[in-house]
Design a protein around this motif. Sequence first.
Motif, PDB file in Angstrom:
ATOM      1  N   ARG A  85       0.855  -1.183   0.000  1.00 55.61           N
ATOM      2  CA  ARG A  85       0.000   0.000   0.000  1.00 55.61           C
ATOM      3  C   ARG A  85       0.895   1.240   0.000  1.00 55.61           C
ATOM      4  NH1 ARG A  85       0.078  -1.646   5.258  1.00 55.61           N
ATOM      5  NH2 ARG A  85       0.452  -0.101   6.897  1.00 55.61           N
ATOM      6  N   PHE A  86       0.315   2.348  -0.436  1.00 57.03           N
ATOM      7  CA  PHE A  86       1.037   3.614  -0.430  1.00 57.03           C
ATOM      8  C   PHE A  86       0.638   4.447   0.775  1.00 57.03           C
ATOM      9  CE2 PHE A  86       1.643   2.770  -4.986  1.00 57.03           C
ATOM     10  CZ  PHE A  86       2.980   3.106  -5.116  1.00 57.03           C
ATOM     11  N   CYS A 108      -9.354   9.105  -7.130  1.00 58.48           N
ATOM     12  CA  CYS A 108      -8.926   8.418  -8.355  1.00 58.48           C
ATOM     13  C   CYS A 108     -10.030   7.457  -8.783  1.00 58.48           C
ATOM     14  CB  CYS A 108      -7.656   7.590  -8.133  1.00 58.48           C
ATOM     15  SG  CYS A 108      -6.167   8.543  -7.778  1.00 58.48           S
ATOM     16  N   ALA A 109     -10.284   7.410 -10.088  1.00 53.62           N
ATOM     17  CA  ALA A 109     -11.267   6.475 -10.641  1.00 53.62           C
ATOM     18  C   ALA A 109     -11.116   6.441 -12.159  1.00 53.62           C
ATOM     19  CB  ALA A 109     -12.689   6.893 -10.262  1.00 53.62           C
ATOM     20  N   ARG A 110     -11.347   5.288 -12.733  1.00 51.26           N
ATOM     21  CA  ARG A 110     -11.367   5.089 -14.184  1.00 51.26           C
ATOM     22  C   ARG A 110     -10.122   5.639 -14.890  1.00 51.26           C
ATOM     23  NH1 ARG A 110     -15.998   7.085 -12.645  1.00 51.26           N
ATOM     24  NH2 ARG A 110     -15.817   9.008 -13.831  1.00 51.26           N
ATOM     25  N   GLY A 111      -8.951   5.489 -14.258  1.00 52.02           N
ATOM     26  CA  GLY A 111      -7.704   5.891 -14.896  1.00 52.02           C
ATOM     27  C   GLY A 111      -7.318   7.347 -14.715  1.00 52.02           C
ATOM     28  N   TRP A 112      -8.063   8.089 -13.917  1.00 49.81           N
ATOM     29  CA  TRP A 112      -7.781   9.497 -13.667  1.00 49.81           C
ATOM     30  C   TRP A 112      -7.693   9.757 -12.164  1.00 49.81           C
ATOM     31  CZ3 TRP A 112      -6.954  13.168 -17.398  1.00 49.81           C
ATOM     32  CH2 TRP A 112      -7.273  12.815 -18.710  1.00 49.81           C
ATOM     33  N   CYS A 113      -6.837  10.708 -11.774  1.00 45.47           N
ATOM     34  CA  CYS A 113      -6.772  11.133 -10.372  1.00 45.47           C
ATOM     35  C   CYS A 113      -6.947  12.644 -10.299  1.00 45.47           C
ATOM     36  CB  CYS A 113      -5.424  10.780  -9.753  1.00 45.47           C
ATOM     37  SG  CYS A 113      -5.201   9.029  -9.452  1.00 45.47           S
ATOM     38  N   GLU A 119      -6.222   1.758  -9.159  1.00 43.41           N
ATOM     39  CA  GLU A 119      -6.708   1.984  -7.799  1.00 43.41           C
ATOM     40  C   GLU A 119      -7.811   3.043  -7.783  1.00 43.41           C
ATOM     41  OE1 GLU A 119      -4.924   2.981  -3.359  1.00 43.41           O
ATOM     42  OE2 GLU A 119      -3.663   3.318  -5.116  1.00 43.41           O
ATOM     43  N   VAL A 120      -8.822   2.791  -6.973  1.00 47.12           N
ATOM     44  CA  VAL A 120      -9.914   3.751  -6.784  1.00 47.12           C
ATOM     45  C   VAL A 120      -9.756   4.370  -5.406  1.00 47.12           C
ATOM     46  CG1 VAL A 120     -12.409   4.038  -6.577  1.00 47.12           C
ATOM     47  CG2 VAL A 120     -11.471   2.480  -8.294  1.00 47.12           C
ATOM     48  N   ILE A 121      -9.750   5.700  -5.363  1.00 44.39           N
ATOM     49  CA  ILE A 121      -9.642   6.434  -4.099  1.00 44.39           C
ATOM     50  C   ILE A 121     -10.812   7.413  -4.051  1.00 44.39           C
ATOM     51  CG2 ILE A 121      -8.255   8.038  -2.733  1.00 44.39           C
ATOM     52  CD1 ILE A 121      -5.768   6.868  -4.132  1.00 44.39           C
ATOM     53  N   ASP A 122     -11.589   7.349  -2.964  1.00 45.32           N
ATOM     54  CA  ASP A 122     -12.744   8.260  -2.808  1.00 45.32           C
ATOM     55  C   ASP A 122     -12.357   9.478  -2.017  1.00 45.32           C
ATOM     56  OD1 ASP A 122     -14.484   6.557  -4.194  1.00 45.32           O
ATOM     57  OD2 ASP A 122     -14.801   5.353  -2.387  1.00 45.32           O
ATOM     58  N   LEU A 151       1.616   8.968 -12.398  1.00 42.48           N
ATOM     59  CA  LEU A 151       1.843   9.247 -10.980  1.00 42.48           C
ATOM     60  C   LEU A 151       2.529   8.091 -10.258  1.00 42.48           C
ATOM     61  CD1 LEU A 151      -1.716  10.667 -10.210  1.00 42.48           C
ATOM     62  CD2 LEU A 151       0.365  11.985 -10.718  1.00 42.48           C
ATOM     63  N   PHE A 152       3.437   8.429  -9.340  1.00 39.30           N
ATOM     64  CA  PHE A 152       3.953   7.460  -8.384  1.00 39.30           C
ATOM     65  C   PHE A 152       3.287   7.781  -7.058  1.00 39.30           C
ATOM     66  CE2 PHE A 152       6.595   6.225  -4.833  1.00 39.30           C
ATOM     67  CZ  PHE A 152       6.818   4.888  -5.127  1.00 39.30           C
ATOM     68  N   GLY A 153       2.617   6.784  -6.494  1.00 35.92           N
ATOM     69  CA  GLY A 153       1.924   6.963  -5.221  1.00 35.92           C
ATOM     70  C   GLY A 153       0.521   6.401  -5.257  1.00 35.92           C
ATOM     71  N   VAL A 154       0.090   5.959  -6.445  1.00 36.77           N
ATOM     72  CA  VAL A 154      -1.188   5.272  -6.619  1.00 36.77           C
ATOM     73  C   VAL A 154      -0.949   4.107  -7.568  1.00 36.77           C
ATOM     74  CG1 VAL A 154      -2.658   7.281  -6.188  1.00 36.77           C
ATOM     75  CG2 VAL A 154      -1.917   6.785  -8.513  1.00 36.77           C
TER      76      VAL A 154
END
Length: 184
Positions: free
Chosen positions: A49-50, A153-158, A181-184, A174-177
């Motif tokens: 995990r990051f 992050c969702a669907r290839g975009w952050c 990965e999906v981030i809400d 990006l380095f860090g995701v």
Amino acid sequence: MNRHSKPRRKRTFSHGLGALLALSLVLIAAPLVQAQTTRTGSSGQPIPRFVSLKSDRSNVRLGPSDRHEVAWTYVKSGLPIEITQEFENWRRVRDWEGNEGWLFHSLLSGRRTVLVTPWDASGENTPLYAKADVDSGVVAYLAPKVLANVKSCARGWCRIEGRGYDGWIDQTRLFGVYPDEVID
């Protein structure tokens, strides 16, 4: 039949059964292989995990104790770091350059940050868009190694933000995701 040709085998039920058994093994093993890529550490959190560095001075050690030698020191808080292993209160970490060592858990934060294209030696800037769409208009161009906070992050975009910018960026830059990965 000439002397160089092989006799044809009759197809029997056993060939089909063998294929069915092989397929069954693949279907059973697939979730096990996937389960091994993400596991739970002693903290109860997933590995890998990051996270990010909490302190402006973080000593990275060669092993998981303060008796191990300091290998190097990070001197900037907020840098994204990947936890790859846990041992008691120590975390084995990897940075964007692939350097690995051990950090004490209290030096780490759950705040998600990213570095924009830290691997890009060309110095090319990366566009930051108004929306998660290349046709939405560029709001900024970010240089390699720019540090940003992750909003989602969702669907290839952050969606990321920093001093003077807020927008959407291609997740693979990006380095860090992780890539999907999906981030809400």
